[in-house]
Design a protein around this motif. Structure first.
Motif, PDB file in Angstrom:
ATOM      1  N   GLU A 235      34.275  49.106  45.688  1.00 15.03           N
ATOM      2  CA  GLU A 235      33.879  49.772  46.924  1.00 15.03           C
ATOM      3  C   GLU A 235      32.471  49.347  47.348  1.00 15.03           C
ATOM      4  OE1 GLU A 235      35.435  51.448  44.348  1.00 15.03           O
ATOM      5  OE2 GLU A 235      37.339  51.381  45.448  1.00 15.03           O
ATOM      6  N   TYR A 236      31.566  49.285  46.392  1.00 14.11           N
ATOM      7  CA  TYR A 236      30.199  48.851  46.702  1.00 14.11           C
ATOM      8  C   TYR A 236      30.212  47.401  47.196  1.00 14.11           C
ATOM      9  CZ  TYR A 236      25.323  47.575  46.169  1.00 14.11           C
ATOM     10  OH  TYR A 236      24.053  47.123  46.401  1.00 14.11           O
TER      11      TYR A 236
ATOM     12  N   ARG B 235      33.727  41.677  45.193  1.00 11.26           N
ATOM     13  CA  ARG B 235      32.959  41.500  43.962  1.00 11.26           C
ATOM     14  C   ARG B 235      32.739  40.017  43.661  1.00 11.26           C
ATOM     15  NH1 ARG B 235      36.695  44.266  40.003  1.00 11.26           N
ATOM     16  NH2 ARG B 235      35.209  43.494  38.493  1.00 11.26           N
ATOM     17  N   ILE B 236      31.563  39.722  43.115  1.00 15.60           N
ATOM     18  CA  ILE B 236      31.251  38.353  42.690  1.00 15.60           C
ATOM     19  C   ILE B 236      31.033  38.331  41.180  1.00 15.60           C
ATOM     20  CG2 ILE B 236      30.281  37.657  44.909  1.00 15.60           C
ATOM     21  CD1 ILE B 236      27.469  37.990  43.651  1.00 15.60           C
ATOM     22  N   ALA B 237      31.286  37.175  40.595  1.00 16.02           N
ATOM     23  CA  ALA B 237      31.037  36.987  39.164  1.00 16.02           C
ATOM     24  C   ALA B 237      29.534  36.906  38.925  1.00 16.02           C
ATOM     25  CB  ALA B 237      31.711  35.705  38.674  1.00 16.02           C
ATOM     26  N   HIS B 238      29.115  37.319  37.761  1.00 15.70           N
ATOM     27  CA  HIS B 238      27.720  37.157  37.345  1.00 15.70           C
ATOM     28  C   HIS B 238      27.384  35.661  37.356  1.00 15.70           C
ATOM     29  CE1 HIS B 238      29.099  40.863  35.353  1.00 15.70           C
ATOM     30  NE2 HIS B 238      27.833  41.245  35.295  1.00 15.70           N
TER      31      HIS B 238
ATOM     32  N   ASN C 187      25.466  45.598  37.500  1.00 16.70           N
ATOM     33  CA  ASN C 187      25.161  45.561  38.923  1.00 16.70           C
ATOM     34  C   ASN C 187      26.464  45.806  39.685  1.00 16.70           C
ATOM     35  OD1 ASN C 187      24.699  44.680  41.611  1.00 16.70           O
ATOM     36  ND2 ASN C 187      23.172  43.198  40.947  1.00 16.70           N
ATOM     37  N   PRO C 188      26.463  46.760  40.632  1.00 16.61           N
ATOM     38  CA  PRO C 188      27.719  47.091  41.314  1.00 16.61           C
ATOM     39  C   PRO C 188      28.307  45.944  42.123  1.00 16.61           C
ATOM     40  CG  PRO C 188      25.865  48.243  42.315  1.00 16.61           C
ATOM     41  CD  PRO C 188      25.356  47.608  41.054  1.00 16.61           C
ATOM     42  N   VAL C 189      27.528  44.935  42.476  1.00 19.96           N
ATOM     43  CA  VAL C 189      28.086  43.784  43.194  1.00 19.96           C
ATOM     44  C   VAL C 189      29.100  43.048  42.305  1.00 19.96           C
ATOM     45  CG1 VAL C 189      26.367  42.004  42.618  1.00 19.96           C
ATOM     46  CG2 VAL C 189      27.470  41.989  44.863  1.00 19.96           C
ATOM     47  N   HIS C 190      29.001  43.264  40.991  1.00 19.62           N
ATOM     48  CA  HIS C 190      29.937  42.640  40.042  1.00 19.62           C
ATOM     49  C   HIS C 190      31.071  43.582  39.631  1.00 19.62           C
ATOM     50  CE1 HIS C 190      26.907  39.574  39.705  1.00 19.62           C
ATOM     51  NE2 HIS C 190      26.063  40.352  39.061  1.00 19.62           N
ATOM     52  N   VAL C 191      30.771  44.875  39.480  1.00 23.01           N
ATOM     53  CA  VAL C 191      31.716  45.767  38.814  1.00 23.01           C
ATOM     54  C   VAL C 191      32.293  46.893  39.680  1.00 23.01           C
ATOM     55  CG1 VAL C 191      30.720  45.293  36.532  1.00 23.01           C
ATOM     56  CG2 VAL C 191      29.874  47.250  37.852  1.00 23.01           C
TER      57      VAL C 191
END
Length: 138
Positions: free
Chosen positions: A39-40, A49-52, A32-36
């Motif tokens: 820019e997203y 970015r947030i951790a899973h 999921n781009p919110v993690h990796v």
């Protein structure tokens, strides 16, 4: 069987790193781009970015499997409520407290909580663990 008591606690701390995020994404397949994707993630409500969530939860697995109840115990259940995001660089303390002991079945019920370095609760729930005893009934 080890001696456990209601109110017994244990904790474990770990700082979330870039490597943790990349390795967890690879292991779980959750890219999921919110993690990796920086820019997203910069354009999300979190601003970075947030951790899973399950990466944070895995700290509970380490705590329960290695500390309380410890080696030889087996996870039976875990409820989770994710309350706040975890970011790269956050130090998370996973803690557990025994709430109930079922001696007949060899099962502990524990409160589980993860907190950031500023004491903000990021995750909470309850776990049921089979105590480390050969022949425990489940």
């Amino acid at each position: 069987m080890m001696n456990y008591f209601v109110g017994q606690t244990a904790s474990f701390s770990r700082t979330v790193t870039e490597t943790d995020i990349v390795m967890f994404a690879g292991l779980s397949g959750d890219y999921n781009p919110v993690h990796v994707d920086k820019e997203y993630a910069d354009d999300t409500r979190f601003g970075k970015r947030i951790a899973h969530g399950l990466l944070t939860t895995s700290f509970l697995s380490r705590l329960l499997g290695m500390e309380l109840p410890g080696k030889g115990s087996v996870y039976l259940e875990q409820s989770l409520k994710f309350l706040k995001p975890v970011f790269i660089g956050d130090t998370i303390t996973a803690s557990a407290e025994i709430l109930e002991i079922d001696q007949d079945r060899g099962i502990l019920r524990l409160e589980t909580i993860c907190r950031k370095q500023d004491n903000t609760v990021v995750l909470k729930g309850e776990a049921k663990m089979m105590m480390p005893k050969e022949g425990a009934k489940i």
